[in-house]
Enzyme design. Sequence first.
Site, mmCIF file in Angstrom:
data_model
loop_
_atom_site.group_PDB
_atom_site.id
_atom_site.type_symbol
_atom_site.label_atom_id
_atom_site.label_comp_id
_atom_site.label_asym_id
_atom_site.label_seq_id
_atom_site.Cartn_x
_atom_site.Cartn_y
_atom_site.Cartn_z
ATOM 1 N N GLU A 116 0.824 -1.213 0.000
ATOM 2 C CA GLU A 116 0.000 0.000 0.000
ATOM 3 C C GLU A 116 0.855 1.260 0.000
ATOM 4 O O GLU A 116 1.931 1.290 0.594
ATOM 5 C CB GLU A 116 -0.884 0.023 1.255
ATOM 6 C CG GLU A 116 -1.865 -1.129 1.289
ATOM 7 C CD GLU A 116 -2.498 -1.358 2.654
ATOM 8 O OE1 GLU A 116 -3.654 -1.799 2.702
ATOM 9 O OE2 GLU A 116 -1.829 -1.114 3.680
ATOM 10 N N ARG A 124 3.325 4.257 16.093
ATOM 11 C CA ARG A 124 2.224 5.207 15.829
ATOM 12 C C ARG A 124 0.857 4.536 15.920
ATOM 13 O O ARG A 124 -0.128 5.145 16.327
ATOM 14 C CB ARG A 124 2.423 5.983 14.538
ATOM 15 C CG ARG A 124 2.325 5.205 13.203
ATOM 16 C CD ARG A 124 0.909 4.873 12.814
ATOM 17 N NE ARG A 124 0.683 4.757 11.402
ATOM 18 C CZ ARG A 124 -0.131 3.891 10.843
ATOM 19 N NH1 ARG A 124 -0.774 2.984 11.581
ATOM 20 N NH2 ARG A 124 -0.333 3.898 9.553
ATOM 21 N N GLN A 170 3.256 -6.239 16.741
ATOM 22 C CA GLN A 170 2.660 -4.974 17.208
ATOM 23 C C GLN A 170 2.367 -4.972 18.708
ATOM 24 O O GLN A 170 2.133 -3.922 19.305
ATOM 25 C CB GLN A 170 1.321 -4.702 16.491
ATOM 26 C CG GLN A 170 1.343 -4.812 14.981
ATOM 27 C CD GLN A 170 2.244 -3.779 14.324
ATOM 28 O OE1 GLN A 170 2.262 -2.619 14.725
ATOM 29 N NE2 GLN A 170 3.004 -4.200 13.326
ATOM 30 N N VAL A 184 -7.502 -3.659 15.667
ATOM 31 C CA VAL A 184 -6.354 -3.147 14.910
ATOM 32 C C VAL A 184 -5.993 -4.042 13.716
ATOM 33 O O VAL A 184 -5.540 -3.565 12.679
ATOM 34 C CB VAL A 184 -5.121 -3.020 15.854
ATOM 35 C CG1 VAL A 184 -3.896 -2.535 15.107
ATOM 36 C CG2 VAL A 184 -5.434 -2.097 17.025
ATOM 37 N N ASP A 217 -7.611 -4.872 8.465
ATOM 38 C CA ASP A 217 -7.268 -3.613 7.800
ATOM 39 C C ASP A 217 -7.206 -3.729 6.279
ATOM 40 O O ASP A 217 -6.528 -2.957 5.622
ATOM 41 C CB ASP A 217 -5.945 -3.067 8.364
ATOM 42 C CG ASP A 217 -4.800 -4.078 8.248
ATOM 43 O OD1 ASP A 217 -5.032 -5.191 7.727
ATOM 44 O OD2 ASP A 217 -3.682 -3.753 8.664
#
Length: 371
Positions: free
Chosen positions: A56, A112, A140, A227, A230
């Site tokens: 992406e 982030r 993560q 999370v 996605d």
Amino acid sequence: MVDYIGTARLQELVQRKGCGRFIEELAAEIEADYRRWDDFEKSARHASHSSGGVIELMPTSDGRLYSFKYVNGHPQNTARNLLTVTAFGVLADVATGYPLLLSEMTFVTALRTAAVSALAACRMARPDSRVMALIGNGAQSEFQAIAFHRMAGVRHLRLFDTDPLATAKLVRNLATLRLPDLKVTRCASAAEAVRGADIVTTVTADKRNATILDAGMIEPGMHLNAVGGDCPGKTELHADILRMKDIRIVVEFEPQARIEGEIQQLEVQGLREAQVLREEQRPREASSRVIELADVLRGRLPGRVNEREVTLFDSVGFALNDFSSLRYLQRLNAEQPGGEQIDLIPDLEDPKDLFAGLGLGQVPVRRRRFA
Ligand SMILES: NC(=O)c1ccc[n+]([C@@H]2O[C@H](COP(=O)([O-])OP(=O)(O)OC[C@H]3O[C@@H](n4cnc5c(N)ncnc54)[C@H](O)[C@@H]3O)[C@@H](O)[C@H]2O)c1
């Protein structure tokens, strides 16, 4: 010359600052940018899908600075001893188009993402939240744990991963942080981890519509931080959760979340259902079910209206999170000694004479040395 932050420099910057403080400062930077949401050029990211994953590009600009991030997501990579998510990014000057900073963003993406999750939870979770289920204990997960401990008052983590080695790694890494006020419990299933939790973070990787959480597992007042879902066809929550009567859903950038977030399930399962959500959202009233984080952070809409409401932060990762991160890194890098630059762009005496910059007219250095 262009400022360069590689993985070694990023480690140095985070070590000097401390991981918790780094995430907290990053969250403040990101919040400041979300509060000036209208200044930004916004678009859903450009995604190139393949059978194993996605690559992406995520651009945005505030008219003064421009940024983009390259990021991939390949859930099978860990079986080949590779990361699921890797990334790098560029910050550029809009006035000249010149890149200012080229940075690693694999670590930065984890930092982030955790910062944004905790930022959302500070507005959406019940203020007395102390217990968080953390499902998916891969790359993560430490960052999420640290952010929620530092920013959202979490004092007890209940862990689950289908891979016990991933959970063991997380427990080991958390132990090295020596946080005396953080209790850690390993659980035998997602249902066990979730039971009694105030906050539930799902950060699993699987390229399918997985059901990490179903509606029966959700208790009144819970905050869900989803999370891992996605991408189109890659979700973590059963669609019934999204249809619960008392649920408030917050997304980063609504057009992108409709393609990639948990709420994509409402889009594909019926035009009418999607239409209802859109109609509800249009007036942007406090009763809207799907609202944008910027409206919560700007104080236009509440992140939660009562103790019993279930709240969901349907995170997919938006370009603005990376823009703020790159600007924060540029500043930090300049403040700390040891920053590097690379010759990414030719430095010419005459900018119209690009050809001379190749040095073809000169005697090659190697020949001169051995002549
Ligand atoms: N929303 C965002 O901004 C954002 C940012 C970064 C990563 N992500 C996503 O987060 C996810 C996790 O990323 P990562 O880098 O930690 O990946 P990872 O591969 O390192 O870790 C994922 C973990 O999930 C576990 N898992 C898979 N299926 C499970 C299940 N059914 N129940 C419990 N555990 C399960 C795996 O065993 C693995 O340990 C990915 O899907 C990634 O795309 C989202």
